[in-house]
Design an enzyme around this catalytic site. Sequence first.
Site, PDB file in Angstrom:
ATOM      1  N   HIS A  74       0.789  -1.225   0.000  1.00 52.74           N
ATOM      2  CA  HIS A  74       0.000   0.000   0.000  1.00 52.74           C
ATOM      3  C   HIS A  74       0.819   1.271   0.000  1.00 52.74           C
ATOM      4  CE1 HIS A  74      -3.036  -2.795  -0.187  1.00 52.74           C
ATOM      5  NE2 HIS A  74      -3.869  -1.823  -0.456  1.00 52.74           N
ATOM      6  N   CYS A 131     -10.305  -5.642 -10.585  1.00 50.82           N
ATOM      7  CA  CYS A 131      -9.772  -4.385 -10.067  1.00 50.82           C
ATOM      8  C   CYS A 131      -8.361  -4.522  -9.515  1.00 50.82           C
ATOM      9  CB  CYS A 131     -10.702  -3.789  -9.023  1.00 50.82           C
ATOM     10  SG  CYS A 131     -10.887  -4.822  -7.563  1.00 50.82           S
TER      11      CYS A 131
HETATM   12  C1  PEP Z   1      -6.635  -6.830  -4.885  1.00 48.89           C
HETATM   13  O1  PEP Z   1      -6.402  -7.563  -3.923  1.00 48.89           O
HETATM   14  O2  PEP Z   1      -6.388  -7.134  -6.054  1.00 48.89           O
HETATM   15  C2  PEP Z   1      -7.223  -5.509  -4.672  1.00 48.89           C
HETATM   16  C3  PEP Z   1      -7.647  -4.769  -5.681  1.00 48.89           C
HETATM   17  O3  PEP Z   1      -7.288  -5.054  -3.405  1.00 48.89           O
HETATM   18  P1  PEP Z   1      -6.028  -4.461  -2.610  1.00 48.89           P
HETATM   19  O4  PEP Z   1      -4.887  -4.334  -3.573  1.00 48.89           O
HETATM   20  O5  PEP Z   1      -6.447  -3.176  -2.046  1.00 48.89           O
HETATM   21  O6  PEP Z   1      -5.802  -5.529  -1.576  1.00 48.89           O
END
Ligand code: PEP
Length: 758
Positions: A372, A687
């Site tokens: 993140h 996503c």
């Molecule tokens: C994923 O896990 O692909 C996702 C879009 O969520 P994050 O990256 O926020 O865990």
Amino acid sequence: MKRDHSKLICDIGELTALFTDTSNLDGLLQNIVEMIALHMEADVCSIYLFYEDRDELVIRATKGLLPSSIGRVTLKPGEGLTGLAFKELRPVIDGDVAQNPHYKHFSGIGEEKYASFLAVPILRGQTRIGAMTLQSKKKNYFTPEDVNVFRAITSQLATTIEMAKLLISLDTPQRTETVPVVKDLSLKFIKGRVGAQGFADGKSAFVTAPSLEMFKASALEAPMTLEDLRAAAASAEKDLEAMQGQIEAKLFDVAALIFAAQIMMLKDKAFIGAMEERVRTGVHPVTAVKDVVQAYVARFASMSNDFMREKKYDVMDVGRRVLDHLTGVSYAAGQLAGKVVIAQELLPSEVLKLSSQNVAGIILLSGGVTSHVAVLARSLDIPLVITDTPSLLDVPADTRILIDADLGNIFIDPDKDVVARFAEKEQLRAKAGETRLLVRPQTLTQDGTRVHLMANINLLGDAAVAEDYAAEGVGLYRTEFPFIVRSDFPAEEEQYVIYRRLVEMMKGREVTFRTLDIGGDKILSYYDHSKEANPFLGLRSIRFSLRHKDIFAQQIRAILRAAAGDVGRGVRIMFPMISSMDEWLEARAVVTDCVAELKANQIPCQDVPTLGMMIELPSVLPMIDALAMEAKFFSIGTNDLIQYTLAVDRTNEKVADLYTPHHPSVLRALKQVADAAGRHGCDLSVCGDMAHEPKYMPFLIGIGIRKFSLDARYIPKVQSRIAALDMQQAAAHAGELLNMLRLKDIEAALQKMGSDGE
Ligand code: PEP
Ligand code: MG
């Protein structure tokens, strides 16, 4: 009595105003009790702080009781109703204390006339800071709703109160600290991984261990007076307020309070007063600043609490800033501006601070590209390269470094040729940037099949970027970012303001709010996640929300309220990391209850929300049809789906080569989800980061996926790949990959398709 609770929750603006209007810490606490007494229409509001060394609660501020009670009234945990609230970590409410044997009456402080009583503990995460009380002359005055509001206000103020408590009690000077030694080294080029694209050219700087050196040297400078010191402190404060204002304009949703701790220190009479005191006894102002900063740093550094230990960096920062103004040497103000920062580890809040200081780029020595911190750097437009090369820490400070974060290349002390090539590429890149203007509003394959490209949003600033790149809506709003960068859980009101702004910006288009997805690498500084041996398999994401239903319900209410009216018609709610039908039903029930509650209270909201789930765990695959019949939509989070399918930590640089989106099991899982969604009319999108890699588009479109949500900056690349795509060819390619078992065969087929499409 019915009070208007919508006005009661303090918003951030009000909190910030508290800092700005306060000239000392006792004054700050006094402002807090007065504001709360006013909001809650109570006769008395008092703050008790807990002192561990004495095992005692002491009144530090009161509105309503006699001022002489401050510092004089003390309670043991468990003693009286306030002690009880503190000890048992729960609110205590009583409509007529005269009848309560537990009530402890103090004479001589004006308490006799108050009948109703309410106390709540002040907690920051697991840390007990003290208790706050309300009293009223009227019997049975406080309602259960008041209890909730008072708890929410208290939790929002906990960090501020804790800081104040700490500063009030800091006064013993100590001097310890070692200074890191920087070795020379002849590294020239490192190939890292792309965290956030972009170019940077700047001198190296380190944020791992800010140097105390400058606070140790006490050589006397030019003659200076007490007035000079005061003026320097005032200018430092202005700087910080300006920085806070600046970042607030740029980062509305996350800016608040980033610099609050530092502003508070400058307002603290004990901190600045200790410097002034030394100057009065003949110490040179520069030495006085250095002495006091060192003493504070030593005290913070020795604290057992991680959060508080970190505060030593704030003290150093403040000290630097004051010295800067005193000596006229610009060290603090632009210290990191234009630099390439090398860091072993970074917290999201640190990335924000670096952004506000206008760093040129970041090299991070740990973490994966889907971590993140990387995601946030992309939102903030800071080029970031990740590389597991600890020897980078030995590069001397102020060495010129070039980063080509499009390719993950790092050049250390580059020679002329490299610099010239770099400049050329940067120019090309700037030109390429203009292609954003060429993005088409609709995405079509070569033979006219419509594909929808939505944006992933982490900060509100990303919504403007989404607009620039003609995204059709928001396919994933990672709501955890406002949670991650704050120092406490944001209150429902605060969330509402942020969410509503996004909804209004998107003007009725589809906006998918993913509920809080914390844990794993998304750590909250104010919640104790630390005891888990395997945080990615621990109390994260929807599990956290279902375990803390009050926090979950606050968020859901904020989303439902933000989606009120016609402008919110495109709002959808998505639960992350669903692993079972039970979790889905439990999460859905929370939404149903929230809708009922809001409607019962006649609060405008979206009353028939569109609910969906992320597909990111292998456990849902065997029951994917049943889930597709339940949910209105699926969105595949490939980042986590890959991590959990392959048992490869997405943030671990050491196993990055094993993190393969095109692993046959991942491809087959994607096909299985697409088929189930198609069978049951469940809307489907991807996503995760696979959605921004053009080379996977033929496969994903070939198995029937027509909606993608990605960082909008990637839209031009993805759109042009799709425009070159022939649907029959895509379906054949997908079929071919699904029949393969070896990675090398799949890689060859992907490469062939890539070059065919170019
Ligand atoms: C994923 O896990 O692909 C996702 C879009 O969520 P994050 O990256 O926020 O865990
Ligand atoms: Mg995920």
